[in-house]
Design an enzyme around this catalytic site. Sequence first.
Site, PDB file in Angstrom:
ATOM      1  N   VAL A  11     107.792  64.328  21.060  1.00 20.61           N
ATOM      2  CA  VAL A  11     106.063  63.893  21.269  1.00 20.61           C
ATOM      3  C   VAL A  11     105.067  63.862  20.204  1.00 20.61           C
ATOM      4  CG1 VAL A  11     103.785  65.228  22.312  1.00 20.61           C
ATOM      5  CG2 VAL A  11     105.889  65.287  24.338  1.00 20.61           C
ATOM      6  N   LYS A  35     113.837  68.624   9.162  1.00 21.83           N
ATOM      7  CA  LYS A  35     112.961  67.734   9.673  1.00 21.83           C
ATOM      8  C   LYS A  35     111.852  67.347   9.235  1.00 21.83           C
ATOM      9  CE  LYS A  35     112.817  68.421  14.637  1.00 21.83           C
ATOM     10  NZ  LYS A  35     112.182  68.818  15.974  1.00 21.83           N
ATOM     11  N   PHE A 152     102.178  61.745  28.572  1.00 21.15           N
ATOM     12  CA  PHE A 152     102.606  61.321  30.198  1.00 21.15           C
ATOM     13  C   PHE A 152     104.131  60.137  29.234  1.00 21.15           C
ATOM     14  CE2 PHE A 152      98.474  62.563  31.687  1.00 21.15           C
ATOM     15  CZ  PHE A 152      98.896  63.387  32.704  1.00 21.15           C
ATOM     16  N   LEU A 153     104.525  59.969  28.872  1.00 17.59           N
ATOM     17  CA  LEU A 153     105.471  59.362  27.586  1.00 17.59           C
ATOM     18  C   LEU A 153     106.556  59.710  28.762  1.00 17.59           C
ATOM     19  CD1 LEU A 153     107.271  60.484  25.695  1.00 17.59           C
ATOM     20  CD2 LEU A 153     105.163  59.915  24.210  1.00 17.59           C
ATOM     21  N   PHE A 249     111.087  55.993  41.065  1.00 17.72           N
ATOM     22  CA  PHE A 249     111.599  57.213  41.095  1.00 17.72           C
ATOM     23  C   PHE A 249     112.328  57.695  42.855  1.00 17.72           C
ATOM     24  CE2 PHE A 249     110.914  60.001  37.074  1.00 17.72           C
ATOM     25  CZ  PHE A 249     110.508  58.688  36.479  1.00 17.72           C
ATOM     26  N   LEU A 250     112.872  56.782  43.111  1.00 14.90           N
ATOM     27  CA  LEU A 250     113.925  56.557  44.508  1.00 14.90           C
ATOM     28  C   LEU A 250     114.953  56.699  44.311  1.00 14.90           C
ATOM     29  CD1 LEU A 250     110.990  55.346  47.244  1.00 14.90           C
ATOM     30  CD2 LEU A 250     111.750  57.754  46.052  1.00 14.90           C
ATOM     31  N   CYS A 260     112.022  68.139  30.188  1.00 14.62           N
ATOM     32  CA  CYS A 260     110.424  68.307  31.208  1.00 14.62           C
ATOM     33  C   CYS A 260     110.717  68.648  32.232  1.00 14.62           C
ATOM     34  CB  CYS A 260     109.776  67.405  30.724  1.00 14.62           C
ATOM     35  SG  CYS A 260     109.736  67.606  29.252  1.00 14.62           S
ATOM     36  N   ARG A 327     119.155  67.495  26.413  1.00 15.82           N
ATOM     37  CA  ARG A 327     118.110  68.464  26.958  1.00 15.82           C
ATOM     38  C   ARG A 327     118.993  68.539  28.538  1.00 15.82           C
ATOM     39  NH1 ARG A 327     113.288  69.660  23.684  1.00 15.82           N
ATOM     40  NH2 ARG A 327     113.346  66.605  23.691  1.00 15.82           N
TER      41      ARG A 327
HETATM   42  P1  NAD Z   1     110.707  69.292  20.510  1.00 14.06           P
HETATM   43  O1  NAD Z   1     111.326  70.665  20.750  1.00 14.06           O
HETATM   44  O2  NAD Z   1     111.646  67.989  20.446  1.00 14.06           O
HETATM   45  O3  NAD Z   1     109.714  69.446  19.010  1.00 14.06           O
HETATM   46  C1  NAD Z   1     109.249  70.482  19.097  1.00 14.06           C
HETATM   47  C2  NAD Z   1     108.961  71.061  17.689  1.00 14.06           C
HETATM   48  O4  NAD Z   1     108.167  71.954  17.346  1.00 14.06           O
HETATM   49  C3  NAD Z   1     109.920  71.320  16.734  1.00 14.06           C
HETATM   50  O5  NAD Z   1     110.658  70.165  15.730  1.00 14.06           O
HETATM   51  C4  NAD Z   1     109.418  72.713  16.756  1.00 14.06           C
HETATM   52  O6  NAD Z   1     110.506  72.384  15.502  1.00 14.06           O
HETATM   53  C5  NAD Z   1     108.335  72.538  16.518  1.00 14.06           C
HETATM   54  N1  NAD Z   1     107.236  73.679  16.540  1.00 14.06           N
HETATM   55  C6  NAD Z   1     108.404  74.314  17.411  1.00 14.06           C
HETATM   56  N2  NAD Z   1     107.244  76.176  16.334  1.00 14.06           N
HETATM   57  C7  NAD Z   1     106.687  75.618  15.930  1.00 14.06           C
HETATM   58  C8  NAD Z   1     105.180  76.439  15.143  1.00 14.06           C
HETATM   59  N3  NAD Z   1     104.797  77.584  15.072  1.00 14.06           N
HETATM   60  N4  NAD Z   1     104.901  75.298  13.501  1.00 14.06           N
HETATM   61  C9  NAD Z   1     105.388  74.347  13.591  1.00 14.06           C
HETATM   62  N5  NAD Z   1     105.622  73.831  14.553  1.00 14.06           N
HETATM   63  C10 NAD Z   1     107.128  74.156  15.328  1.00 14.06           C
HETATM   64  O7  NAD Z   1     109.915  69.350  22.359  1.00 14.06           O
HETATM   65  P2  NAD Z   1     109.185  67.732  22.890  1.00 14.06           P
HETATM   66  O8  NAD Z   1     109.517  67.817  23.879  1.00 14.06           O
HETATM   67  O9  NAD Z   1     108.039  66.768  22.260  1.00 14.06           O
HETATM   68  O10 NAD Z   1     107.844  69.142  23.377  1.00 14.06           O
HETATM   69  C11 NAD Z   1     107.145  69.469  22.990  1.00 14.06           C
HETATM   70  C12 NAD Z   1     106.390  69.646  23.992  1.00 14.06           C
HETATM   71  O11 NAD Z   1     105.446  67.941  25.043  1.00 14.06           O
HETATM   72  C13 NAD Z   1     106.145  70.297  25.497  1.00 14.06           C
HETATM   73  O12 NAD Z   1     105.006  71.098  25.569  1.00 14.06           O
HETATM   74  C14 NAD Z   1     106.886  68.885  26.682  1.00 14.06           C
HETATM   75  O13 NAD Z   1     107.202  70.152  27.570  1.00 14.06           O
HETATM   76  C15 NAD Z   1     105.733  68.541  26.587  1.00 14.06           C
HETATM   77  N6  NAD Z   1     105.952  67.023  26.244  1.00 14.06           N
HETATM   78  C16 NAD Z   1     107.472  66.166  26.318  1.00 14.06           C
HETATM   79  C17 NAD Z   1     107.765  65.290  26.470  1.00 14.06           C
HETATM   80  C18 NAD Z   1     108.944  64.182  26.049  1.00 14.06           C
HETATM   81  O14 NAD Z   1     109.439  63.254  26.822  1.00 14.06           O
HETATM   82  N7  NAD Z   1     109.995  64.863  25.661  1.00 14.06           N
HETATM   83  C19 NAD Z   1     106.659  63.891  26.946  1.00 14.06           C
HETATM   84  C20 NAD Z   1     105.655  65.013  27.723  1.00 14.06           C
HETATM   85  C21 NAD Z   1     105.652  65.866  27.279  1.00 14.06           C
HETATM   86  C1  UGA Z   2     109.642  63.134  32.392  1.00 14.05           C
HETATM   87  C2  UGA Z   2     107.965  61.677  32.935  1.00 14.05           C
HETATM   88  O1  UGA Z   2     108.665  60.720  34.088  1.00 14.05           O
HETATM   89  C3  UGA Z   2     107.259  61.401  32.196  1.00 14.05           C
HETATM   90  O2  UGA Z   2     105.583  61.001  32.952  1.00 14.05           O
HETATM   91  C4  UGA Z   2     106.646  63.015  31.834  1.00 14.05           C
HETATM   92  O3  UGA Z   2     105.492  62.538  30.202  1.00 14.05           O
HETATM   93  C5  UGA Z   2     107.735  63.659  29.854  1.00 14.05           C
HETATM   94  O4  UGA Z   2     109.358  63.891  31.408  1.00 14.05           O
HETATM   95  C6  UGA Z   2     107.467  64.877  30.393  1.00 14.05           C
HETATM   96  O5  UGA Z   2     106.610  65.719  30.975  1.00 14.05           O
HETATM   97  O6  UGA Z   2     108.190  65.366  29.272  1.00 14.05           O
HETATM   98  P1  UGA Z   2     111.120  62.238  30.693  1.00 14.05           P
HETATM   99  O7  UGA Z   2     111.808  63.323  30.895  1.00 14.05           O
HETATM  100  O8  UGA Z   2     111.786  61.226  29.175  1.00 14.05           O
HETATM  101  O9  UGA Z   2     109.490  61.105  31.637  1.00 14.05           O
HETATM  102  O10 UGA Z   2     112.419  60.788  31.726  1.00 14.05           O
HETATM  103  P2  UGA Z   2     112.143  60.163  33.306  1.00 14.05           P
HETATM  104  O11 UGA Z   2     112.405  58.739  32.934  1.00 14.05           O
HETATM  105  O12 UGA Z   2     110.950  61.037  33.841  1.00 14.05           O
HETATM  106  O13 UGA Z   2     113.667  61.124  33.644  1.00 14.05           O
HETATM  107  C7  UGA Z   2     113.705  62.374  34.054  1.00 14.05           C
HETATM  108  C8  UGA Z   2     115.788  62.692  34.740  1.00 14.05           C
HETATM  109  O14 UGA Z   2     115.160  61.678  36.104  1.00 14.05           O
HETATM  110  C9  UGA Z   2     116.259  61.601  34.401  1.00 14.05           C
HETATM  111  O15 UGA Z   2     117.502  62.184  33.564  1.00 14.05           O
HETATM  112  C10 UGA Z   2     116.863  60.228  35.203  1.00 14.05           C
HETATM  113  O16 UGA Z   2     118.218  60.150  34.916  1.00 14.05           O
HETATM  114  C11 UGA Z   2     116.266  60.878  36.221  1.00 14.05           C
HETATM  115  N1  UGA Z   2     115.650  60.396  38.018  1.00 14.05           N
HETATM  116  C12 UGA Z   2     114.567  59.844  37.210  1.00 14.05           C
HETATM  117  C13 UGA Z   2     116.240  59.769  38.893  1.00 14.05           C
HETATM  118  O17 UGA Z   2     117.594  60.643  38.643  1.00 14.05           O
HETATM  119  N2  UGA Z   2     116.119  58.984  39.748  1.00 14.05           N
HETATM  120  C14 UGA Z   2     115.434  58.573  39.546  1.00 14.05           C
HETATM  121  O18 UGA Z   2     114.445  57.348  40.495  1.00 14.05           O
HETATM  122  C15 UGA Z   2     113.767  58.523  38.792  1.00 14.05           C
END
Ligand code: NAD
Ligand code: UGA
Length: 438
Positions: A11, A35, A152-153, A249-250, A260, A327
């Site tokens: 993110v 990183k 929401f990506l 999502f079906l 997540c 993950r």
């Molecule tokens: P991530 O684990 O990929 O990255 C988190 C980063 O934060 C790591 O690089 C870590 O080293 C760093 N970090 C942790 N503690 C720290 C600190 N004290 N100071 C500086 N850096 C620190 O996580 P992510 O997937 O990017 O998710 C981050 C947040 O966003 C989570 O709450 C997740 O739920 C949310 N989110 C994720 C997604 C997604 O698609 N991955 C989408 C929407 C929201």
């Molecule tokens: C999801 C949400 O879609 C994002 O909007 C949100 O920002 C993100 O979580 C988050 O908070 O991190 P993401 O986990 O990247 O995004 O991927 P998705 O496309 O939502 O898929 C999640 C899982 O559901 C995958 O394992 C996918 O295979 C599964 N899935 C998805 C299904 O089994 N069936 C479906 O119809 C759709």
Amino acid sequence: MKVSIIGAGYVGVITALGFGELGHEVMVMDQDVNKINQLVSGQMPFYERGAQESLQSNISAGKVHFTCSMSDVIEFAELIFLCVGTPPLDDGSADLSAIESIARTIAEQATSAKCLVEKSTVPAGTSQWIERTLRLYGRNGVTFYVASNPEFLQEGNALDDFLNPSRIVIGVKDDYAKDLLLELYRDLDSPKLVCDIETAELIKHASNSFLAMKISYINLVADLCERVGADVRTVAYGIGLDPRIGSNFLNAGLGYGGSCFPKDTKAFVHMARTVGLDFSLLERVDLINRSRVDVILSKLRATLWSLKGKRITILGLAFKPHTDDVREAPALRIISKLLDEGAIVSAYDPKASHNARGAMIDLGYDPSEIRFTADSYEALEDSHALVIATEWPDFAELDPDRIYKLMRTPIIVDGRNLLIDKDLGNCGFEYYPIGIAK
Ligand code: NAD
Ligand code: UGA
């Protein structure tokens, strides 16, 4: 505008690149030195379509900077986005210790007004803790604002999602933070929803939980389809035509993985419980999801009898296509169970094999027990069964005749219904999809 970002994960980096593309100047801080060094040298630490090119052009244009220094990132901008991880603790609640420690450091070190923006997914009420922390430790008269701007990506389409979001949610308490954030997103046309902070926090958790619920729902319907002789794809299409339900999502299959949905449903249940509400509906959603792996194992046992000594090929290790993120990937749970039953596993993924190897070590397995191959065909040599665990488009392009010749027994369990239209029965395969009666 200038923007500071703390946390260079999926993110944080995508948010930085997105803001850079919008013309803002961004500094990203992470405590992980490797990183940051990688990012400084123009290399993405994870695979995401278009991100490598965007990183290089943003760096060349001087739009994105990286640092390991908290004081640099605090000083750089008034807007500070918190993008650190919020992983699950043993009781299902979100670990907010990184957010707490960052809020404390900002409170102690800031010398001018700061607006802290929650972009990490956090339970409703987190902003109140951040505010309290800022008050408690920030004692030199600096003004602080707190806002929520959930992300929401979807991984695999992250940059495009960031730049063309379905909505931009801005949770604020005051006009000052609201105006800053509206100005930041001025060039994006998406609907902007301004609300109070608790509402914004809740929108994020409730969205992810609802999507997870949809997936578990269709997966249970899929199991029903197999028992009553129906086809889940047509059922999903039929119910999705109702705009009140919607067709997204079906897709029935192996269920959801990723960093997540599994964590956010648990955190949502926990948060509800702390305020006296029973949201065990989502515990069922999680249980159904976890049992999807057993559905695949049952299909394998039903066709191969004992799995001991059988060579099983897993195609797809990432939790979804177009990412190298493993993950909570269902593929890894299938591999663990197969190894536990004495099967021999070959595996291939176009992007995620390296991460999968590391994740298997974390799960307590010796990765040398798994044969990670350089392509799909190599993984299929001498195999008793193929399991499709991730619907990478490349797998749909594989040559059935070549696969047939490579495999010891031509059995395919398709955990994502990817090959359903290939008429594999006529090519001599035993083909087991999900939710489609034989
Ligand atoms: P991530 O684990 O990929 O990255 C988190 C980063 O934060 C790591 O690089 C870590 O080293 C760093 N970090 C942790 N503690 C720290 C600190 N004290 N100071 C500086 N850096 C620190 O996580 P992510 O997937 O990017 O998710 C981050 C947040 O966003 C989570 O709450 C997740 O739920 C949310 N989110 C994720 C997604 C997604 O698609 N991955 C989408 C929407 C929201
Ligand atoms: C999801 C949400 O879609 C994002 O909007 C949100 O920002 C993100 O979580 C988050 O908070 O991190 P993401 O986990 O990247 O995004 O991927 P998705 O496309 O939502 O898929 C999640 C899982 O559901 C995958 O394992 C996918 O295979 C599964 N899935 C998805 C299904 O089994 N069936 C479906 O119809 C759709």
